[in-house]
Design an enzyme around this catalytic site. Structure first.
Site, PDB file in Angstrom:
ATOM      1  N   LYS A  66     -34.455  38.390 -41.473  1.00 54.90           N
ATOM      2  CA  LYS A  66     -33.867  37.039 -41.464  1.00 54.90           C
ATOM      3  C   LYS A  66     -34.792  35.985 -42.076  1.00 54.90           C
ATOM      4  CE  LYS A  66     -30.733  38.004 -37.744  1.00 54.90           C
ATOM      5  NZ  LYS A  66     -30.236  37.744 -36.413  1.00 54.90           N
ATOM      6  N   ASP A 102     -26.089  32.502 -36.061  1.00 51.88           N
ATOM      7  CA  ASP A 102     -26.447  33.084 -34.760  1.00 51.88           C
ATOM      8  C   ASP A 102     -26.271  32.075 -33.627  1.00 51.88           C
ATOM      9  OD1 ASP A 102     -27.072  35.678 -35.465  1.00 51.88           O
ATOM     10  OD2 ASP A 102     -29.194  35.268 -35.798  1.00 51.88           O
TER      11      ASP A 102
HETATM   12  P1  NDP Z   1     -37.689  39.727 -34.461  1.00 51.09           P
HETATM   13  O1  NDP Z   1     -38.372  40.993 -34.855  1.00 51.09           O
HETATM   14  O2  NDP Z   1     -37.620  38.615 -35.440  1.00 51.09           O
HETATM   15  O3  NDP Z   1     -38.436  39.091 -33.157  1.00 51.09           O
HETATM   16  C1  NDP Z   1     -38.830  39.913 -32.112  1.00 51.09           C
HETATM   17  C2  NDP Z   1     -39.202  39.070 -30.877  1.00 51.09           C
HETATM   18  O4  NDP Z   1     -39.288  39.949 -29.764  1.00 51.09           O
HETATM   19  C3  NDP Z   1     -40.553  38.374 -30.965  1.00 51.09           C
HETATM   20  O5  NDP Z   1     -40.515  37.202 -30.198  1.00 51.09           O
HETATM   21  C4  NDP Z   1     -41.495  39.411 -30.325  1.00 51.09           C
HETATM   22  O6  NDP Z   1     -42.649  38.842 -29.766  1.00 51.09           O
HETATM   23  C5  NDP Z   1     -40.616  39.929 -29.224  1.00 51.09           C
HETATM   24  N1  NDP Z   1     -40.910  41.290 -28.786  1.00 51.09           N
HETATM   25  C6  NDP Z   1     -40.801  42.427 -29.513  1.00 51.09           C
HETATM   26  N2  NDP Z   1     -41.083  43.503 -28.736  1.00 51.09           N
HETATM   27  C7  NDP Z   1     -41.360  43.012 -27.496  1.00 51.09           C
HETATM   28  C8  NDP Z   1     -41.713  43.622 -26.263  1.00 51.09           C
HETATM   29  N3  NDP Z   1     -41.830  44.951 -26.148  1.00 51.09           N
HETATM   30  N4  NDP Z   1     -41.910  42.827 -25.175  1.00 51.09           N
HETATM   31  C9  NDP Z   1     -41.788  41.497 -25.281  1.00 51.09           C
HETATM   32  N5  NDP Z   1     -41.457  40.850 -26.430  1.00 51.09           N
HETATM   33  C10 NDP Z   1     -41.247  41.612 -27.531  1.00 51.09           C
HETATM   34  O7  NDP Z   1     -36.253  40.154 -33.938  1.00 51.09           O
HETATM   35  P2  NDP Z   1     -34.954  39.235 -33.834  1.00 51.09           P
HETATM   36  O8  NDP Z   1     -35.366  37.922 -33.290  1.00 51.09           O
HETATM   37  O9  NDP Z   1     -34.202  39.232 -35.111  1.00 51.09           O
HETATM   38  O10 NDP Z   1     -34.055  40.043 -32.770  1.00 51.09           O
HETATM   39  C11 NDP Z   1     -34.359  40.030 -31.383  1.00 51.09           C
HETATM   40  C12 NDP Z   1     -33.258  40.730 -30.592  1.00 51.09           C
HETATM   41  O11 NDP Z   1     -32.052  39.995 -30.636  1.00 51.09           O
HETATM   42  C13 NDP Z   1     -32.906  42.139 -31.069  1.00 51.09           C
HETATM   43  O12 NDP Z   1     -32.691  42.950 -29.924  1.00 51.09           O
HETATM   44  C14 NDP Z   1     -31.608  41.950 -31.820  1.00 51.09           C
HETATM   45  O13 NDP Z   1     -30.822  43.122 -31.818  1.00 51.09           O
HETATM   46  C15 NDP Z   1     -30.968  40.844 -31.000  1.00 51.09           C
HETATM   47  N6  NDP Z   1     -29.981  40.049 -31.758  1.00 51.09           N
HETATM   48  C16 NDP Z   1     -28.678  40.044 -31.349  1.00 51.09           C
HETATM   49  C17 NDP Z   1     -27.738  39.287 -32.003  1.00 51.09           C
HETATM   50  C18 NDP Z   1     -26.323  39.283 -31.535  1.00 51.09           C
HETATM   51  O14 NDP Z   1     -25.484  38.802 -32.275  1.00 51.09           O
HETATM   52  N7  NDP Z   1     -26.030  39.772 -30.349  1.00 51.09           N
HETATM   53  C19 NDP Z   1     -28.087  38.451 -33.158  1.00 51.09           C
HETATM   54  C20 NDP Z   1     -29.486  38.495 -33.487  1.00 51.09           C
HETATM   55  C21 NDP Z   1     -30.386  39.278 -32.811  1.00 51.09           C
HETATM   56  P3  NDP Z   1     -43.997  38.588 -30.642  1.00 51.09           P
HETATM   57  O15 NDP Z   1     -43.783  37.264 -31.317  1.00 51.09           O
HETATM   58  O16 NDP Z   1     -45.083  38.547 -29.629  1.00 51.09           O
HETATM   59  O17 NDP Z   1     -44.116  39.734 -31.609  1.00 51.09           O
END
Ligand code: NDP
Length: 289
Positions: A66, A102
């Site tokens: 994104k 979103d």
């Molecule tokens: P990104 O990879 O951009 O961001 C990931 C985020 O999750 C960061 O804040 C990261 O923290 C955190 N993170 C990753 N692993 C862990 C963990 N094990 N424990 C705690 N925090 C963690 O992903 P997106 O933001 O694009 O997507 C996030 C979620 O939202 C996904 O599950 C995706 O499927 C869902 N989603 C659903 C949508 C819907 O329409 N229902 C639309 C968009 C997304 P850090 O900064 O510390 O790395």
């Protein structure tokens, strides 16, 4: 001629977007096709260019592209500009246009489908990645009394609080230790079957715990439920953000309710032999206590 659309992601095979857009196309009589394209992690721009060359008219963008899509777009909408992330691309004679649906999808699901008004509410947003960035401004537009962003890497949450201002504050997961009205999990932890180190004190009888992840129960939803919260997954958001993208591309707004109901039914029947029993024990909108 059939107009081509696609979702780009890595991974992408699990995406329900092709099913959703096929349902929208049938419902509205639009002549479109929609496919899932696995872009190499270092080859998003090349994949999009190849799709445009093959006649692609637009695309959705999912994890982890994104923010790359934001950079690729030649023009972006004001809401995508504020988010710094793009989940919807349109290709036309003006070039590549980027938007972010979103936040509109999440707010529509919370307020319209789940009947959770956000005005005056205390909201905790977990995560600071692409999904979180896209929903902050639309959540603030609902005028909550507080919006706190908690993230594993606190500096990323702080960067977002600075970017959006308007009273957004930040916390580590451990420091967010008081009840909220709405707790939204926008981390990718559920994808890995993990639970961030959250306090049980976040959840109470009046708390809605919302996991953007969809398609299965998650440790976050289990944890919230076991501490008294009401829970919902992100299927409604997925369908609502898709409807907003479909509207941008086609100028027609599909009816989301039958598509959400049908996907939820498929999931229950696919994963649980007693799916009908589970459905009758929960709200048709997937809101569970
Ligand atoms: P990104 O990879 O951009 O961001 C990931 C985020 O999750 C960061 O804040 C990261 O923290 C955190 N993170 C990753 N692993 C862990 C963990 N094990 N424990 C705690 N925090 C963690 O992903 P997106 O933001 O694009 O997507 C996030 C979620 O939202 C996904 O599950 C995706 O499927 C869902 N989603 C659903 C949508 C819907 O329409 N229902 C639309 C968009 C997304 P850090 O900064 O510390 O790395």
């Amino acid at each position: 001629m059939t107009d081509r659309y696609a979702v780009f992601g890595h991974p992408v095979a699990h995406s329900k977007s092709p099913l959703i857009h096929a349902a929208f196309a049938r419902q509205t009589g639009q002549d479109v096709s929609y496919e899932a394209i696995l872009a190499p992690l270092d080859g998003f721009a090349d994949s999009v260019a190849a799709f445009i060359a093959a006649g692609g008219r637009g695309a959705n963008v999912t994890v982890p592209f994104k923010e790359t899509a934001f950079k690729l777009a030649q023009r972006v909408s004001p809401r995508a500009e504020r988010a710094g992330a793009v989940n919807t691309l349109s290709f036309n004679s003006d070039g590549i246009l980027g938007d972010n649906t979103d936040g509109a999808g999440l707010v529509a699901d919370l307020t319209r489908n789940l009947h959770c008004a956000l005005g005056g509410k205390r909201i905790l947003l977990l995560g600071a990645g692409g999904a979180a960035r896209g929903v902050i401004e639309p959540l603030l537009d609902q005028q909550p009394s507080a919006l706190v962003i908690a993230n594993r890497t606190l500096s990323r949450a702080e960067e977002l609080a600075e970017r959006f201002g308007r009273g957004v504050s930040t916390a580590t997961f451990e420091a967010a230790d008081m009840p909220f009205d709405v707790v939204i999990n926008a981390t990718a932890s559920s994808l890995a079957g993990e639970l961030p180190p959250l306090s049980p004190r976040l959840f109470g009888a009046n708390t809605l715990a919302y996991d953007m992840m969809y398609g299965r129960d998650t440790p976050f939803l289990d944890f919230a439920r076991s501490h008294g919260g009401t829970t919902a997954d992100g299927l409604g958001m997925l369908v609502e953000q898709a409807a907003e993208a479909f509207y941008l591309w086609r100028g027609v707004r599909p009816d989301t309710a039958p598509v959400i109901a049908s996907l939820r039914q498929d999931r229950l029947e696919g994963e649980h032999p007693e799916g009908h029993k589970r459905l009758s024990a929960s709200s048709p909108r997937g809101l569970r206590t």
